[in-house]
Design an enzyme around this catalytic site. Structure first.
Site, PDB file in Angstrom:
ATOM      1  N   GLN A  13       0.814  -1.207   0.000  1.00 21.74           N
ATOM      2  CA  GLN A  13       0.000   0.000   0.000  1.00 21.74           C
ATOM      3  C   GLN A  13       0.857   1.271   0.000  1.00 21.74           C
ATOM      4  OE1 GLN A  13      -2.778  -0.258   3.286  1.00 21.74           O
ATOM      5  NE2 GLN A  13      -3.510  -2.264   2.642  1.00 21.74           N
ATOM      6  N   HIS A  17      -1.421   0.184   5.650  1.00 22.04           N
ATOM      7  CA  HIS A  17      -2.066   1.092   6.608  1.00 22.04           C
ATOM      8  C   HIS A  17      -1.215   2.314   6.947  1.00 22.04           C
ATOM      9  CE1 HIS A  17      -5.178  -2.028   8.257  1.00 22.04           C
ATOM     10  NE2 HIS A  17      -5.082  -2.057   6.946  1.00 22.04           N
ATOM     11  N   GLU A  35     -15.834   3.090   8.712  1.00 22.47           N
ATOM     12  CA  GLU A  35     -16.366   4.171   9.536  1.00 22.47           C
ATOM     13  C   GLU A  35     -16.342   5.527   8.842  1.00 22.47           C
ATOM     14  OE1 GLU A  35     -14.789   2.240  13.786  1.00 22.47           O
ATOM     15  OE2 GLU A  35     -14.208   4.287  13.221  1.00 22.47           O
ATOM     16  N   TYR A  77     -11.100   7.070  19.352  1.00 22.18           N
ATOM     17  CA  TYR A  77     -12.095   6.390  18.515  1.00 22.18           C
ATOM     18  C   TYR A  77     -12.068   4.872  18.659  1.00 22.18           C
ATOM     19  CZ  TYR A  77     -13.425  10.905  16.980  1.00 22.18           C
ATOM     20  OH  TYR A  77     -13.919  12.192  17.000  1.00 22.18           O
ATOM     21  N   TYR A  97      -9.774 -10.317  10.962  1.00 24.17           N
ATOM     22  CA  TYR A  97      -9.752 -11.166   9.772  1.00 24.17           C
ATOM     23  C   TYR A  97      -9.741 -12.639  10.139  1.00 24.17           C
ATOM     24  CZ  TYR A  97      -9.159  -7.147   6.735  1.00 24.17           C
ATOM     25  OH  TYR A  97      -9.362  -5.976   6.050  1.00 24.17           O
TER      26      TYR A  97
END
Length: 364
Positions: free
Chosen positions: A79, A146, A238, A248, A259
């Protein structure tokens, strides 16, 4: 929550515009890229578009593309790579851009960094000056996921950075780390004195909110309130109203599951954590966020627009005070990486992946 998908039909070969009769907009492909990731509009109406492998282009609204030289080396893979681009609020005067990208560390670690650079378009080829790194994810970790690293300036000149927890869970609750957080800085990378944890020093002072997983969208609504989108684990994507100093909850709570299918307590079991205003199971894989403020789509003014990766959709969310609900979902037939509103009120999308297109949406 009621959801629906609208069927795709082929692009009109003669005009390049989509003929989706049941969409309230036409779709015009403008340009094509190799793994585009983010875009930002220049004052003259042209766009800057980043490609994850490490390229930056100036793109005309006619689809012309000019490569920008001077992009720093990026740690590309998974990513990671070249990420976001944002204009300084005084860009017309100072020519400063802010870019995010993944940089390599020691022992095969890596992390996101944010640099400010001078943008020079005076020559035949636009160029970036020497980057000055003003922020880094702490600590650098292995793995290639991430990162978050979306950038957003507030009207008062503060820079917000979304920072993912790097698929390591615990950093999101570790206040000695800026992973799994939304960070707020001055434009030179220093810490504003009114940050909620400014008196604690170090990376803790950077933190605006904590307990985030993979926050890939961040935007202000028309009232000036900050929101973010983030990917949940197996379920539980979200949309959050981001409030100074709040936690949060991830990974202590989530409306999704691991997962491995092991459960995670839902938000309603831990009221001390801030709960999302909207959430999705099955997931939409939200990759960005913008609040529509234009006149072309007058009925959408004030609504959130979310690009979806796995959902291959543009999702419209109606905001009513502190509540949010999905109002429409448009099946785009491709993973959608980014959304922006253009200077004339058109909606612009970037498709994900090799051959990802820049699309302009205008009312029918």
């Amino acid at each position: 929550m009621f959801r629906f998908s609208l069927l795709l039909i082929a692009l009109a070969a003669t005009t390049g515009a989509a003929a989706r009769d049941d969409f309230p907009f036409t779709i015009e492909p403008v340009a094509e890229f190799d793994q585009p990731w983010a875009m930002a509009f220049l004052p003259d109406g042209r766009l800057l578009v980043t490609e994850k492998p490490g390229s930056l282009f100036v793109v005309g609204q006619d689809g012309s593309k000019t490569a920008v030289s001077g992009v720093p080396d990026v740690d590309y893979g998974g990513q990671g790579g070249f990420g976001d681009v944002a204009l300084h609020p005084d860009f017309k005067q100072n020519g400063l851009l802010y870019i995010s990208y993944v940089e390599a560390g020691e022992n095969r670690t890596r992390g996101a960094a944010v640099a400010k650079v001078k943008f020079d378009a005076s020559g035949a080829q636009p160029a970036l000056g020497a980057p000055e790194v003003i922020w880094r994810q702490v600590p650098k970790l292995g793995g290639k996921g991430h990162y978050g690293h979306r950038l957003l300036f507030s009207d008062d000149g503060h820079l917000f950075i979304s920072s993912g927890e790097r698929q390591e869970f615990d950093p999101a609750q570790d206040m000695q780390s800026n992973l799994g957080k939304i960070v707020r800085l001055n434009d030179d990378g220093s810490v504003p004195s009114d940050n909620p944890f400014a008196d604690q020093g170090g990376v803790t002072a950077q933190i605006w909110t904590s307990g985030h997983r993979n926050p890939l969208g961040i935007a202000f609504d028309l009232e000036g309130r900050l929101w973010n989108t983030e990917m949940g684990p197996r379920g539980g994507d979200e949309l959050n109203l981001v409030i100074k100093g709040r936690n949060y909850g991830y990974p202590e709570v989530s409306n999704g599951r691991h997962y491995s299918f092991l459960p995670i307590p839902d938000h309603d079991t831990r009221p001390e954590f801030e709960a999302p205003k909207a959430w999705w199971t099955p997931v939409i894989s939200p990759a960005g966020l913008v609040f529509y403020s234009g006149d072309l789509f007058a009925d959408w003014r004030g609504d959130a627009l979310i690009p979806g990766l796995s959902s291959q959709a543009l999702v419209r969310v109606e905001i009513n005070g502190d509540t949010a609900r999905e109002a429409e979902r448009f099946d785009m037939g491709k993973r959608i990486r980014a959304v922006q509103q253009g200077p004339q009120g058109a909606i612009w999308l970037l498709e994900d992946g090799s051959g990802g297109r820049l699309l302009r949406l205008t009312p029918r």
